[in-house]
Design an enzyme around this catalytic site. Structure first.
Site, mmCIF file in Angstrom:
data_model
loop_
_atom_site.group_PDB
_atom_site.id
_atom_site.type_symbol
_atom_site.label_atom_id
_atom_site.label_comp_id
_atom_site.label_asym_id
_atom_site.label_seq_id
_atom_site.Cartn_x
_atom_site.Cartn_y
_atom_site.Cartn_z
ATOM 1 N N TYR A 55 16.395 11.695 9.001
ATOM 2 C CA TYR A 55 15.328 11.150 9.855
ATOM 3 C C TYR A 55 14.447 12.273 10.374
ATOM 4 O O TYR A 55 14.951 13.314 10.773
ATOM 5 C CB TYR A 55 15.921 10.377 11.053
ATOM 6 C CG TYR A 55 15.606 8.907 10.912
ATOM 7 C CD1 TYR A 55 14.293 8.458 11.054
ATOM 8 C CD2 TYR A 55 16.597 7.993 10.576
ATOM 9 C CE1 TYR A 55 13.984 7.121 10.867
ATOM 10 C CE2 TYR A 55 16.289 6.662 10.392
ATOM 11 C CZ TYR A 55 14.975 6.220 10.533
ATOM 12 O OH TYR A 55 14.670 4.916 10.339
ATOM 13 N N GLU A 57 11.110 11.516 12.292
ATOM 14 C CA GLU A 57 9.898 10.947 12.909
ATOM 15 C C GLU A 57 9.109 12.059 13.593
ATOM 16 O O GLU A 57 9.682 12.929 14.249
ATOM 17 C CB GLU A 57 10.293 9.879 13.936
ATOM 18 C CG GLU A 57 10.699 8.574 13.270
ATOM 19 C CD GLU A 57 11.114 7.512 14.283
ATOM 20 O OE1 GLU A 57 11.323 7.846 15.464
ATOM 21 O OE2 GLU A 57 11.240 6.343 13.875
ATOM 22 N N ASP A 201 -11.198 5.219 -1.247
ATOM 23 C CA ASP A 201 -9.830 4.916 -1.678
ATOM 24 C C ASP A 201 -9.749 5.285 -3.153
ATOM 25 O O ASP A 201 -10.251 4.566 -4.014
ATOM 26 C CB ASP A 201 -9.551 3.423 -1.451
ATOM 27 C CG ASP A 201 -8.189 2.997 -1.990
ATOM 28 O OD1 ASP A 201 -7.504 3.825 -2.622
ATOM 29 O OD2 ASP A 201 -7.822 1.824 -1.779
ATOM 30 N N THR A 227 -2.994 6.592 -3.514
ATOM 31 C CA THR A 227 -1.591 6.535 -3.891
ATOM 32 C C THR A 227 -1.280 7.863 -4.572
ATOM 33 O O THR A 227 -2.196 8.607 -4.943
ATOM 34 C CB THR A 227 -1.313 5.416 -4.920
ATOM 35 O OG1 THR A 227 -2.089 5.678 -6.096
ATOM 36 C CG2 THR A 227 -1.683 4.041 -4.371
ATOM 37 N N LYS A 230 -0.239 6.818 -9.411
ATOM 38 C CA LYS A 230 -1.042 6.285 -10.511
ATOM 39 C C LYS A 230 -1.498 7.464 -11.388
ATOM 40 O O LYS A 230 -0.657 8.149 -11.945
ATOM 41 C CB LYS A 230 -2.177 5.426 -9.948
ATOM 42 C CG LYS A 230 -1.621 4.218 -9.155
ATOM 43 C CD LYS A 230 -2.699 3.279 -8.634
ATOM 44 C CE LYS A 230 -2.074 2.163 -7.793
ATOM 45 N NZ LYS A 230 -3.105 1.278 -7.191
ATOM 46 N N ARG A 236 6.100 7.113 -6.199
ATOM 47 C CA ARG A 236 5.459 5.954 -5.570
ATOM 48 C C ARG A 236 5.234 6.259 -4.092
ATOM 49 O O ARG A 236 6.186 6.376 -3.326
ATOM 50 C CB ARG A 236 6.367 4.738 -5.746
ATOM 51 C CG ARG A 236 5.771 3.411 -5.356
ATOM 52 C CD ARG A 236 6.501 2.275 -6.043
ATOM 53 N NE ARG A 236 6.234 2.334 -7.469
ATOM 54 C CZ ARG A 236 5.152 1.805 -8.052
ATOM 55 N NH1 ARG A 236 4.283 1.110 -7.355
ATOM 56 N NH2 ARG A 236 4.957 1.948 -9.339
HETATM 57 C C1 LIG Z 1 -3.002 0.455 -6.121
HETATM 58 C C2 LIG Z 1 -4.051 0.447 -5.086
HETATM 59 C C3 LIG Z 1 -3.725 0.424 -3.719
HETATM 60 C C4 LIG Z 1 -2.356 0.075 -3.200
HETATM 61 O O1 LIG Z 1 -1.339 0.850 -3.518
HETATM 62 P P1 LIG Z 1 0.168 0.362 -3.293
HETATM 63 O O2 LIG Z 1 0.883 1.645 -3.426
HETATM 64 O O3 LIG Z 1 0.443 -0.629 -4.371
HETATM 65 O O4 LIG Z 1 0.271 -0.231 -1.928
HETATM 66 C C5 LIG Z 1 -4.746 0.579 -2.798
HETATM 67 N N1 LIG Z 1 -6.011 0.720 -3.189
HETATM 68 C C6 LIG Z 1 -6.364 0.718 -4.476
HETATM 69 C C7 LIG Z 1 -7.810 0.873 -4.831
HETATM 70 C C8 LIG Z 1 -5.411 0.562 -5.467
HETATM 71 O O5 LIG Z 1 -5.763 0.519 -6.743
#
Ligand SMILES: *Cc1c(COP(=O)(O)O)cnc(C)c1O
Length: 422
Positions: A55, A57, A201, A227, A230, A236
């Protein structure tokens, strides 16, 4: 059972067997889901480390639990690498995933009930950019921009018009299914005109940005969320980069605003992935992803497939199947039986329902991680075409014999390209 058998196999044969089968599935299928990849063995090992037991935090140097001796330098290492990779002022590496990172950005930079603006889900945006079923569409008044009626590209005139009319406090720029480059500077000038916060994003694009093949939003935006699993090919998880002026607000929003203890094993794996992404090999990878996507798009066009916007600038192509007599979902289900994994996707102004839309999304991050190059793209296109045509001639269902033959071809084709990490 031999002593070389993994502990998991001995302790829980059922779970072990499922993990083994998933390994095998990932090895033997043509993975074209645009948000997926193969993390390296080093990333996977960091994910399964003792860091999961702790932990911590708080933030480095300011923890609510004792014993963070090695968590502090670990998290700082991940932060420093993220800053160097993207050239940002401040990084928070604790978000559990992309969606929590987006909620944290909203919590930090907007008030509940504020007007926010983002790209609509059917046009290629993400749920968390204000779509009605998402918390971001429930707790904020969301205005959504789409794409141009004929070009199917983001139309900055429309974005500006909506921004002037609704004066959102917060604007999202980013997508999950848009095949063209984003103009961060253009969005920034619109945000400046109405004194809105601009947040990019780059969940899908982070690896392309790190690899130098997509514009970097950092200098144009108040904050950038992403993220890490990807195109960036890490574990993840999520991350937020921001200007120094927002550092306190972002950190407070992640913890204690939304989350409890950080997932330190994932922080460790993020640090590894950021190190990998800073190498010349990763720049080469990012270039190859974009080149492969363009080549696969062309090969599909040569075979009579229609692409949304006619092509791609990034890692993905959106295929409009309207002229093929098959829906996106039918195609996705049938192709999966043939060992080809992709997802059904809405196309701009789709007349069909989101659950069974007119298109499929095809991404090249995972296959490029296996070492596929331009030379293999015509074969990938042939396999896709064969699966889709067999499904059309079978009235929406692929003949099991054809599926099994195609899966055999996929397996043989991929046997020369080992899957990283597995
Ligand atoms: C995949 C994605 C997310 C969310 O990601 P998670 O890890 O699945 O919560 C947010 N924004 C965009 C543009 C995405 O493609």
């Amino acid at each position: 059972m031999s002593i070389h058998e993994p502990a998991l196999a001995q302790a829980d044969p059922e779970t072990y067997a499922l993990v083994q089968r998933e390994d095998e599935r990932q090895r033997e299928c043509l993975r074209l889901i645009a948000s997926e990849n193969y993390a390296s063995r080093a990333v996977l090992e960091a994910c399964s480390s003792s860091m999961t037991n702790k932990y911590a935090e708080g933030y480095p140097g300011r923890r609510y639990y004792e014993g963070a001796d090695f968590i502090d330098p670990l998290e700082q290492l991940a932060i420093d690498r993220a800053l160097a990779l993207f050239g940002a002022d401040h990084a928070n590496v604790q978000p559990y995933s992309g969606s929590p990172a987006n909620l944290a950005a909203l919590l930090a930079l907007a008030e509940p009930g504020d007007t926010i603006m983002g790209m609509s889900l059917p046009a290629g945006g993400h749920l968390t950019h204000g779509w009605k079923v998402s918390a971001t569409g429930i707790y904020y008044r969301a205005v959504q921009y789409g794409v141009h009626q004929t070009s199917h590209r983001i139309d900055l005139d429309e974005v500006r018009q909506l921004a002037q009319a609704h004066r959102p406090r917060f604007i999202w720029v980013g997508h999950s299914a848009y095949p063209r480059a984003l103009d961060f500077a253009g969005f920034a000038s619109i945000a400046r005109e109405i004194e809105a916060r601009l947040v990019a994003d780059i969940a899908h694009l982070a690896g392309l940005v790190a690899g130098g093949v997509h514009a970097n939003p950092v200098e144009h935006c108040d904050a950038v969320t992403t993220t890490t699993h990807k195109s960036l090919r890490g574990p993840r998880g999520g991350m937020i980069l921001c200007r120094q002026e927002h550092a306190k607000a972002i950190d407070k929003a992640v913890f204690p605003g939304l989350q409890g203890g950080p997932h330190n094993h994932i922080t460790a794996a993020k640090a590894v992935a950021f190190r990998e992404a800073a190498t010349p090999a990763f720049r080469h990878y990012a270039r190859a992803v974009v080149d492969n996507a363009a080549a696969l798009g062309e090969a599909l066009r040569d075979r009579g497939f229609e692409l949304v916007t006619g092509g791609t600038d990034n890692h993905l192509v959106l295929v409009d199947l309207t002229n093929r007599g098959i829906s996106g979902r039918q195609a996705a289900i049938a192709l999966n039986r043939c060992g080809i994994e992709l997802n059904a996707n809405s196309i701009p102004f789709d007349p069909r329902k989101p659950f069974d839309p007119s298109g499929v999304r095809v991404g090249l991050c995972a296959l490029t991680s296996r070492g596929l190059t331009l030379e293999q793209m015509p074969t990938v296109a042939d396999l896709l075409q064969a699966g889709i045509e067999a499904t059309v001639s079978g009235h929406g269902d692929v003949d099991p014999a054809v599926a099994s033959r195609l899966h055999g071809q996929v397996r043989e084709f991929l046997s020369g390209f080992p899957a990283p990490g597995l």
